[in-house]
Design a protein around this motif. Sequence first.
Motif, PDB file in Angstrom:
ATOM      1  N   ASN A  33       0.791  -1.229   0.000  1.00 38.83           N
ATOM      2  CA  ASN A  33       0.000   0.000   0.000  1.00 38.83           C
ATOM      3  C   ASN A  33       0.831   1.291   0.000  1.00 38.83           C
ATOM      4  O   ASN A  33       0.289   2.381   0.124  1.00 38.83           O
ATOM      5  CB  ASN A  33      -0.962   0.017   1.204  1.00 38.83           C
ATOM      6  N   VAL A  34       2.138   1.157  -0.136  1.00 37.25           N
ATOM      7  CA  VAL A  34       2.989   2.353  -0.124  1.00 37.25           C
ATOM      8  C   VAL A  34       2.825   3.173  -1.415  1.00 37.25           C
ATOM      9  O   VAL A  34       3.179   4.347  -1.474  1.00 37.25           O
ATOM     10  CB  VAL A  34       4.477   1.962   0.102  1.00 37.25           C
ATOM     11  N   GLY A  35       2.274   2.509  -2.459  1.00 36.79           N
ATOM     12  CA  GLY A  35       2.110   3.197  -3.737  1.00 36.79           C
ATOM     13  C   GLY A  35       3.065   2.698  -4.809  1.00 36.79           C
ATOM     14  O   GLY A  35       3.352   3.395  -5.781  1.00 36.79           O
ATOM     15  N   LYS A  36       3.515   1.453  -4.657  1.00 33.54           N
ATOM     16  CA  LYS A  36       4.512   0.898  -5.591  1.00 33.54           C
ATOM     17  C   LYS A  36       3.918   0.712  -6.988  1.00 33.54           C
ATOM     18  O   LYS A  36       4.541   1.125  -7.983  1.00 33.54           O
ATOM     19  CB  LYS A  36       5.061  -0.424  -5.043  1.00 33.54           C
ATOM     20  N   SER A  37       2.742   0.095  -7.068  1.00 29.46           N
ATOM     21  CA  SER A  37       2.135  -0.107  -8.387  1.00 29.46           C
ATOM     22  C   SER A  37       1.866   1.242  -9.056  1.00 29.46           C
ATOM     23  O   SER A  37       2.128   1.416 -10.250  1.00 29.46           O
ATOM     24  CB  SER A  37       0.818  -0.864  -8.254  1.00 29.46           C
ATOM     25  N   THR A  38       1.376   2.168  -8.259  1.00 27.81           N
ATOM     26  CA  THR A  38       1.069   3.505  -8.791  1.00 27.81           C
ATOM     27  C   THR A  38       2.344   4.175  -9.307  1.00 27.81           C
ATOM     28  O   THR A  38       2.339   4.801 -10.369  1.00 27.81           O
ATOM     29  CB  THR A  38       0.408   4.356  -7.677  1.00 27.81           C
ATOM     30  N   VAL A  52      -2.921  -1.791  -9.289  1.00 31.63           N
ATOM     31  CA  VAL A  52      -3.024  -0.899  -8.129  1.00 31.63           C
ATOM     32  C   VAL A  52      -4.002  -1.487  -7.123  1.00 31.63           C
ATOM     33  O   VAL A  52      -5.088  -1.933  -7.472  1.00 31.63           O
ATOM     34  CB  VAL A  52      -3.472   0.508  -8.563  1.00 31.63           C
ATOM     35  N   SER A  53      -3.562  -1.488  -5.843  1.00 34.15           N
ATOM     36  CA  SER A  53      -4.428  -1.918  -4.740  1.00 34.15           C
ATOM     37  C   SER A  53      -5.042  -3.303  -4.894  1.00 34.15           C
ATOM     38  O   SER A  53      -6.253  -3.482  -4.744  1.00 34.15           O
ATOM     39  CB  SER A  53      -5.551  -0.901  -4.516  1.00 34.15           C
ATOM     40  N   LYS A 143       3.349   9.662  -2.507  1.00 35.80           N
ATOM     41  CA  LYS A 143       2.073  10.299  -2.111  1.00 35.80           C
ATOM     42  C   LYS A 143       2.256  11.715  -1.578  1.00 35.80           C
ATOM     43  O   LYS A 143       1.530  12.150  -0.670  1.00 35.80           O
ATOM     44  CB  LYS A 143       1.340   9.444  -1.057  1.00 35.80           C
ATOM     45  N   ASP A 145       1.440  14.474  -2.669  1.00 35.69           N
ATOM     46  CA  ASP A 145       0.302  15.388  -2.834  1.00 35.69           C
ATOM     47  C   ASP A 145      -0.702  15.298  -1.692  1.00 35.69           C
ATOM     48  O   ASP A 145      -1.606  16.112  -1.589  1.00 35.69           O
ATOM     49  CB  ASP A 145      -0.412  15.075  -4.155  1.00 35.69           C
ATOM     50  N   SER A 178       1.789  10.692  -7.726  1.00 39.85           N
ATOM     51  CA  SER A 178       1.158  10.241  -8.967  1.00 39.85           C
ATOM     52  C   SER A 178       0.164  11.287  -9.467  1.00 39.85           C
ATOM     53  O   SER A 178      -0.197  11.301 -10.634  1.00 39.85           O
ATOM     54  CB  SER A 178       0.432   8.914  -8.736  1.00 39.85           C
TER      55      SER A 178
END
Length: 198
Positions: A33-38, A52-53, A143, A145, A178
């Motif tokens: 959930n750290v945002g790796k796929s994103t 994602v997710s 993340k 933003d 992202s």
Amino acid sequence: MNINTANFATSAPDLKSCPTAVLPEFAFIGRSNVGKSTLINLLTGRKGLAKVSGTPGKTQLINFFDINRQWQLVDLPGYGFAKVSKQQRAEFNVAVADYLEARETLVHTYVLIDSRLPPQKIDQRFVTWMAEAGVPFSLVFTKADKQSSGKTQSNVAKFRREVLAGVTTPPEIFVTSSVSKEGRQHVLGHIEKLIKAK
Ligand code: GDP
């Protein structure tokens, strides 16, 4: 760096199943959930390249993506997930440790950190392990933003103080989003620089 082609190549459950090592590899890892796929989708400009997710911990494979037929982006299983079996709950799996320690073509690893949070124990343990194992890495704070840049900078500063103080060669630090695409060119430029230096 321009991304001309980005394609899924293959998955491997462990080091010995990885494809023949040819192109330079750049790996990405972090807590679920750290945002790796994103981040992978942001860097490659391909929205659906990495999922994602998904269910945390579901993807326990090393995934290889061929970028520009020039380098491989390697999506490593996340660490610190809770929804899987006890055995898999090891903080990060043996396949990941083997890959990071022994893959001949691995050039650099990006360890993702959630910029919204103060230093987390699991990230601290992983980063310390990387430094002690002598695996070259940078940090990517994701993340950005989601809060003010002041808050991001304060969490980065805390990480430097609390986690990196004892690391002999402090890693480079990138901040990404992202939403604003902040950091995209910095990370891609870093990869390009390392490819050229080879
Ligand atoms: P992974 O488990 O590490 O692959 O994480 P994901 O890429 O699935 O991201 C987890 C959640 O965080 C998803 O809801 C994403 O949309 C969100 N997310 C990831 N990166 C960013 C970002 O830079 N900005 C914002 N606002 N949300 C993000």
